[in-house]
Design a protein around this motif. Structure first.
Motif, PDB file in Angstrom:
ATOM      1  N   LYS A 182       6.505  47.657 121.917  1.00 44.96           N
ATOM      2  CA  LYS A 182       6.842  48.480 123.093  1.00 44.96           C
ATOM      3  C   LYS A 182       8.010  47.867 123.876  1.00 44.96           C
ATOM      4  O   LYS A 182       8.990  48.539 124.173  1.00 44.96           O
ATOM      5  CB  LYS A 182       5.616  48.629 124.025  1.00 44.96           C
ATOM      6  N   VAL A 227      -1.650  51.475 135.256  1.00 46.73           N
ATOM      7  CA  VAL A 227      -0.863  52.541 134.616  1.00 46.73           C
ATOM      8  C   VAL A 227      -0.513  53.626 135.641  1.00 46.73           C
ATOM      9  O   VAL A 227       0.604  54.154 135.648  1.00 46.73           O
ATOM     10  CB  VAL A 227      -1.618  53.108 133.387  1.00 46.73           C
ATOM     11  N   PRO A 248       3.656  49.878 129.160  1.00 46.76           N
ATOM     12  CA  PRO A 248       2.315  49.291 129.228  1.00 46.76           C
ATOM     13  C   PRO A 248       1.513  49.674 127.982  1.00 46.76           C
ATOM     14  O   PRO A 248       1.868  50.642 127.304  1.00 46.76           O
ATOM     15  CB  PRO A 248       1.707  49.988 130.456  1.00 46.76           C
ATOM     16  N   LYS A 290       2.396  36.117 120.417  1.00 49.22           N
ATOM     17  CA  LYS A 290       1.973  35.259 121.538  1.00 49.22           C
ATOM     18  C   LYS A 290       0.669  34.517 121.239  1.00 49.22           C
ATOM     19  O   LYS A 290       0.099  33.889 122.126  1.00 49.22           O
ATOM     20  CB  LYS A 290       1.790  36.119 122.803  1.00 49.22           C
ATOM     21  N   ILE A 301     -10.421  35.557 124.714  1.00 52.43           N
ATOM     22  CA  ILE A 301      -9.916  36.591 125.649  1.00 52.43           C
ATOM     23  C   ILE A 301     -10.874  37.778 125.571  1.00 52.43           C
ATOM     24  O   ILE A 301     -10.931  38.452 124.541  1.00 52.43           O
ATOM     25  CB  ILE A 301      -8.491  37.063 125.283  1.00 52.43           C
TER      26      ILE A 301
HETATM   27  N1  LIG Z   1      -7.602  41.701 127.508  1.00 49.96           N
HETATM   28  C1  LIG Z   1      -6.324  42.026 127.249  1.00 49.96           C
HETATM   29  N2  LIG Z   1      -6.041  43.154 126.557  1.00 49.96           N
HETATM   30  C2  LIG Z   1      -4.757  43.481 126.302  1.00 49.96           C
HETATM   31  N3  LIG Z   1      -3.704  42.743 126.707  1.00 49.96           N
HETATM   32  C3  LIG Z   1      -3.930  41.623 127.422  1.00 49.96           C
HETATM   33  C4  LIG Z   1      -5.244  41.219 127.705  1.00 49.96           C
HETATM   34  N4  LIG Z   1      -5.179  40.065 128.415  1.00 49.96           N
HETATM   35  C5  LIG Z   1      -3.874  39.770 128.542  1.00 49.96           C
HETATM   36  N5  LIG Z   1      -3.116  40.696 127.952  1.00 49.96           N
HETATM   37  C6  LIG Z   1      -1.635  40.684 127.977  1.00 49.96           C
HETATM   38  O1  LIG Z   1      -1.284  41.729 128.895  1.00 49.96           O
HETATM   39  C7  LIG Z   1      -0.359  42.626 128.319  1.00 49.96           C
HETATM   40  C8  LIG Z   1      -0.849  44.058 128.499  1.00 49.96           C
HETATM   41  O2  LIG Z   1      -0.736  44.440 129.813  1.00 49.96           O
HETATM   42  P1  LIG Z   1      -0.527  45.948 130.189  1.00 49.96           P
HETATM   43  O3  LIG Z   1      -0.258  45.975 131.644  1.00 49.96           O
HETATM   44  O4  LIG Z   1       0.490  46.558 129.313  1.00 49.96           O
HETATM   45  O5  LIG Z   1      -1.967  46.572 129.830  1.00 49.96           O
HETATM   46  S1  LIG Z   1      -2.644  47.916 130.340  1.00 49.96           S
HETATM   47  O6  LIG Z   1      -1.683  49.021 130.124  1.00 49.96           O
HETATM   48  O7  LIG Z   1      -2.951  47.776 131.773  1.00 49.96           O
HETATM   49  O8  LIG Z   1      -3.849  48.083 129.519  1.00 49.96           O
HETATM   50  C9  LIG Z   1      -0.294  42.324 126.843  1.00 49.96           C
HETATM   51  O9  LIG Z   1       1.085  42.237 126.636  1.00 49.96           O
HETATM   52  P2  LIG Z   1       1.853  43.019 125.489  1.00 49.96           P
HETATM   53  O10 LIG Z   1       1.638  42.178 124.300  1.00 49.96           O
HETATM   54  O11 LIG Z   1       3.289  43.015 125.966  1.00 49.96           O
HETATM   55  O12 LIG Z   1       1.333  44.422 125.346  1.00 49.96           O
HETATM   56  C10 LIG Z   1      -0.968  40.988 126.661  1.00 49.96           C
HETATM   57  O13 LIG Z   1       0.009  40.012 126.499  1.00 49.96           O
END
Ligand SMILES: Nc1ncnc2c1ncn2[C@@H]1O[C@H](COP(=O)(O)OS(=O)(=O)O)[C@@H](OP(=O)(O)O)[C@H]1O
Ligand SMILES: Nc1ncnc2c1ncn2[C@@H]1O[C@H](COP(=O)(O)OP(=O)(O)O)[C@@H](O)[C@H]1O
Length: 342
Positions: A182, A227, A248, A290, A301
């Motif tokens: 994304k 969101v 997001p 990551k 997590i």
């Molecule tokens: N439990 C859990 N589930 C998913 N992701 C997690 C979680 N904890 C931390 N992260 C980190 O937070 C990023 C996602 O945040 P978002 O704000 O895009 O999520 S959401 O739309 O509110 O669901 C996501 O980043 P991206 O990898 O860029 O998507 C993760 O790095």
């Protein structure tokens, strides 16, 4: 019967039409004891049968408008409804313009554009008063002559065929699993949009969570709030003709739809482009840029999207992007086609 109901802009306008005698019949409203406007002001009450109106702050009474104009020396002015005629040279030196605005928020960009269109008629010192009125653009609820008369004016002409509003603004919401691509695609889409001459705001997940959504976690309620906040800011940008690209995870369909509704309400039909970055969980986990999937698999997590928390695959995406085996640029150009072509 629910205690209190918040009315939308179109419903408040319907109450105003009735309250100010523009129409005879009370509007049909959802059952409730009390009705409020978007600011929470009590507009009216109901005993289940009759509607009692308390106040409708937004729409000035037509008789008060007429009195205000008389004080200005405007006795029985000429009125025009809607957009200006192609040739404004024949318009009189004083003109009251009634702009149908029911259903549009007071700070609607479309409304501002329609008001600005009258700038041309002010040339040469002509006085033009532009007044938004609570009738529906394109399908006014009363004959034009009656509407003008209610405001103490005589109808000169009208151009009511208001096309559905469109500010030219766009919201591009990229949704998908963590690691789907994304942020990478969104960043490239921004570059391409700028090259196409657009002004763009990028609302990327990580940055948003540091500022706009600081303190929120990953429960369903917190994700929804996150969101919705992104969607709200994006809608404000699009309503003034800008482009917002957001990235997001946005795992829940219901809240994505809510954002779509808000954006289209502010910036017009077709202004919301949902992009599903449809990289499979297997591929995202293999990338694990990551190291989050490994930690989520170890249970470090909780509620991790795709592992221990749901991701509702969109069925309403304007663009579905496969990333496996494709370059970032290819994917971004596919999104761009969906944004500029739509
Ligand atoms: N439990 C859990 N589930 C998913 N992701 C997690 C979680 N904890 C931390 N992260 C980190 O937070 C990023 C996602 O945040 P978002 O704000 O895009 O999520 S959401 O739309 O509110 O669901 C996501 O980043 P991206 O990898 O860029 O998507 C993760 O790095
Ligand atoms: N076609 C592609 N589009 C986007 N990212 C890709 C693509 N192919 C491989 N990748 C890689 O996938 C990873 C996606 O990470 P990121 O953009 O941060 O995902 P997200 O924002 O969805 O969490 C990056 O390492 C990126 O280089």
């Amino acid at each position: 019967m629910p205690a209190r109901c918040r009315l939308g802009d179109a419903q408040v306008a319907a109450v105003a039409r009735f309250h100010h005698g523009l129409v005879d019949a009370a509007p049909e409203l959802p059952p409730a004891e009390e009705y409020e406007d978007a600011q929470g002001v009590l507009v009216g009450t109901s005993d289940g049968e009759d509607l009692t109106i308390v106040e409708v702050p937004r729409w000035e009474a037509p008789s008060a408008v007429a009195a205000r104009l008389r004080e200005r020396g405007w006795e029985s002015p000429a009125a025009w409804i809607g957009a200006p005629p192609a040739d404004v040279s024949a318009l009189p030196p004083r003109l009251l313009v009634l702009l149908p605005a029911a259903g549009l928020p007071a700070d609607s960009a479309a409304l501002a554009q329609r008001a600005a269109a009258w700038g041309v008629a002010r040339a040469g010192g002509r006085e033009v008063v532009v007044l938004p009125v609570p009738v529906t653009p394109g399908s006014p609820e009363l004959p034009p002559g009656d509407l003008a008369a209610a405001y103490g004016a005589e109808l000169l002409g009208d151009e009511p065929g208001a096309a559905p509003l469109g500010t030219g603004g766009r919201v591009v919401l990229c949704t998908g699993l963590s690691g789907a691509g994304k942020s990478t695609i969104a960043a490239r889409v921004v570059e391409l949009l700028v090259e196409a001459g657009r002004t763009v705001t990028l609302l990327d997940g990580d940055e948003v969570r540091h500022h706009l959504s600081a303190g929120l976690g990953f429960s369903r309620a917190d994700r929804d709030t996150n969101v919705l906040r992104i969607g709200w800011v994006a809608a404000q940008i699009a309503k003034h003709g800008g482009t917002a690209v957001c990235a997001p995870i946005a795992p829940y369909a219901e809240v994505r739809s809510e954002v779509r509704r808000e954006v289209e309400r502010q910036a017009g039909p077709g202004s919301f482009v949902l992009v599903h970055v449809a990289t499979s969980l297997t591929e995202c986990e293999a990338r694990d840029r990551k190291g989050l999937y490994a930690r989520a698999r170890r249970g470090e997590i909780p509620a991790f999207t795709g592992i221990s928390d749901p991701y509702e695959v969109p069925v309403d995406a304007e663009v579905t992007v496969e990333t496996a085996g494709r370059t970032v640029d290819e994917c971004a150009r596919q999104v761009l086609d969906g944004v500029l072509g739509g």
